[in-house]
Motif scaffolding. Structure first.
Motif, short mmCIF file in Angstrom:
data_model
loop_
_atom_site.label_atom_id
_atom_site.label_comp_id
_atom_site.label_asym_id
_atom_site.label_seq_id
_atom_site.Cartn_x
_atom_site.Cartn_y
_atom_site.Cartn_z
N THR A 1 3.32 -5.11 10.42
CA THR A 1 3.69 -5.57 11.76
C THR A 1 3.22 -7.01 11.95
N ALA B 1 4.57 -4.45 3.39
CA ALA B 1 3.97 -3.12 3.49
C ALA B 1 4.24 -2.51 4.85
N GLY B 2 5.48 -2.60 5.30
CA GLY B 2 5.76 -2.14 6.67
C GLY B 2 4.80 -2.84 7.60
N THR C 1 -4.85 -1.14 10.23
CA THR C 1 -3.47 -1.15 10.72
C THR C 1 -3.45 -1.43 12.21
N ILE C 2 -2.25 -1.60 12.68
CA ILE C 2 -2.07 -1.88 14.09
C ILE C 2 -2.55 -0.68 14.93
N ASN D 1 0.88 -1.16 0.00
CA ASN D 1 0.00 0.00 0.00
C ASN D 1 0.92 1.21 0.00
N GLU E 1 7.09 2.54 1.53
CA GLU E 1 6.62 2.44 0.14
C GLU E 1 5.84 3.69 -0.20
N PHE F 1 3.04 5.13 2.20
CA PHE F 1 3.61 4.85 3.51
C PHE F 1 5.12 5.08 3.49
N GLN G 1 -5.07 4.58 10.03
CA GLN G 1 -5.32 3.92 8.74
C GLN G 1 -6.06 2.62 9.00
N ASP H 1 2.87 4.49 12.28
CA ASP H 1 4.25 4.03 12.47
C ASP H 1 5.23 5.21 12.45
N ARG I 1 -2.89 -11.68 12.73
CA ARG I 1 -2.49 -11.92 11.34
C ARG I 1 -1.82 -13.28 11.18
N1 ARG Z 1 2.74 -1.36 10.68
C1 ARG Z 1 1.35 -1.09 10.61
C2 ARG Z 1 0.58 -2.37 10.48
O1 ARG Z 1 1.11 -3.36 10.13
C3 ARG Z 1 0.98 -0.15 9.50
C4 ARG Z 1 1.38 -0.56 8.14
C5 ARG Z 1 0.78 0.28 7.05
N2 ARG Z 1 1.44 0.03 5.82
C6 ARG Z 1 1.17 0.63 4.67
N3 ARG Z 1 1.93 0.32 3.62
N4 ARG Z 1 0.21 1.47 4.54
O2 ARG Z 1 -0.58 -2.41 10.75
#
Ligand code: ARG
Length: 329
Positions: free
Chosen positions: A173, A170-171, A223-224, A113, A120, A116, A220, A267, A178
């Motif tokens: 967590t 996607a960064g 997300t976490i 996504n 990305e 971010f 978002q 994040d 999950r």
């Molecule tokens: N690290 C957080 C999660 O895993 C946010 C990741 C959002 N990543 C993104 N590409 N928008 O929930």
């Protein structure tokens, strides 16, 4: 007399052979004591060092073996040394034409996504960032062509589990929830959540949000930040009513700028990038969670998980991942 000495020597030799076979102290890195250090052991040491495995008791044999350089700490460096030892004993797994398969032969389809930064984002119509660069190196090691698809963050896990994408990066967590749906690779980066507020905000810490009780927090979707913050106060969240969800991080930020929410929780590295790119926002330095980023892979594709893990380990060992992270920070 000579005969007696010969017998004594024979006894000593046999005894020491027996002791070697059974009682010999295993050497560093050889966690399973089979006399070899293999890539799997290096991977385990890396996992221990990233605290994904429960940290072994400091006095335990496992800790002594995993702490390959004996400095009393378990760090990625130990895994790197173990990997180097193992490389002499077995061919590096990712250099073999491994027996994994992907959805489309020859391709590695990655879902992300891309709003971010620095992990990305889009620049000159291309998806760039830490994840994009690491993924390119992984694909190269696996001999695959990387195909990055920009999708909603909250659709990545289901899409990976449903066989739509080979992996999600996607960064993301690693969370227990999950993990029930997808497999995660070894960790390649760590993160803390951060709070963004407008300049002059009365909010100075997460506690201020909790104490006030009426502050609205933008996150978002999926997300976490969404999971933690919408949890009830007894679970350290701020309650469902106080959380507003947006499809993208920048969407949440826009809501903050236009006064629809009082804070955005996201994040840390991304928060830094957003604050740097927008006037009038401040990052509260109090990080209140610590987490690991990893790539998620279809749980029915264990061979791909192994292959990607092998590539990650090599990229950690040779410093490539750190160099990419450093370049963006
Ligand atoms: N690290 C957080 C999660 O895993 C946010 C990741 C959002 N990543 C993104 N590409 N928008 O929930």
């Amino acid at each position: 007399m000579k005969k007696l000495i010969a017998v004594a020597i024979a006894v000593i030799l046999t005894l020491s052979a027996v002791m070697c076979a059974f009682g010999a102290p295993a050497y560093k890195g050889d966690l399973d004591g089979d006399g070899k250090v293999l890539a799997g052991e290096a991977r385990r040491i890396l996992r221990m060092s990233a605290k994904l495995d429960p940290q072994p008791d400091r006095d335990s044999e496992a800790f002594r073996l995993a702490d390959v350089d004996g400095d009393g700490k378990l760090l990625a460096k130990d895994a790197r040394i173990a990997l180097r030892i193992s490389a002499k004993l077995e061919p590096m797994m990712t250099n073999q034409t491994a027996d994994f398969s992907t959805i489309t032969e020859g391709k590695l389809i990655m879902a992300t996504n891309a709003a971010f930064p620095p992990y990305e984002y889009i620049e000159d119509n291309m998806i760039v960032g830490i994840d994009a660069e690491i993924a390119a190196l992984i694909a190269e090691k696996l001999g695959l062509e990387l195909d990055i698809q920009d999708v909603d963050f909250d659709s990545i896990v289901a899409g990976v589990a449903g066989g739509k994408y080979d992996m999600g990066m996607a960064g993301m967590t690693v969370t227990e929830a999950r993990k029930k749906i997808v497999n995660f690779t070894d960790t390649y980066a760590t993160n803390v959540q951060a709070i963004i507020v407008p300049e002059g905000s009365p909010i100075k810490s997460a506690d201020d949000i909790a104490t006030d009780g009426s502050m609205k927090i933008g996150v978002q979707l999926g997300t976490i930040g969404d999971f933690y913050d919408s949890a009830e106060p007894e679970d350290w969240g701020f309650g469902e009513d106080n959380v507003k969800r947006y499809k993208t991080g920048p969407g949440a930020l826009q809501a903050l700028i236009s006064g629809k929410v009082d804070a955005v929780i996201i994040d840390n590295e991304t928060a830094k990038a957003y604050v740097a790119a927008n006037e009038g926002l401040v990052l509260l330095s109090e990080p209140y969670t610590e987490e690991n980023y990893a790539i998620c892979v279809d749980p029915s594709n264990a061979a791909l998980l192994d292959a990607v893990n092998g590539a990650i380990l090599e990229l950690i060992s040779d410093g490539s991942i750190q160099a990419i992270i450093d370049k963006y920070s």
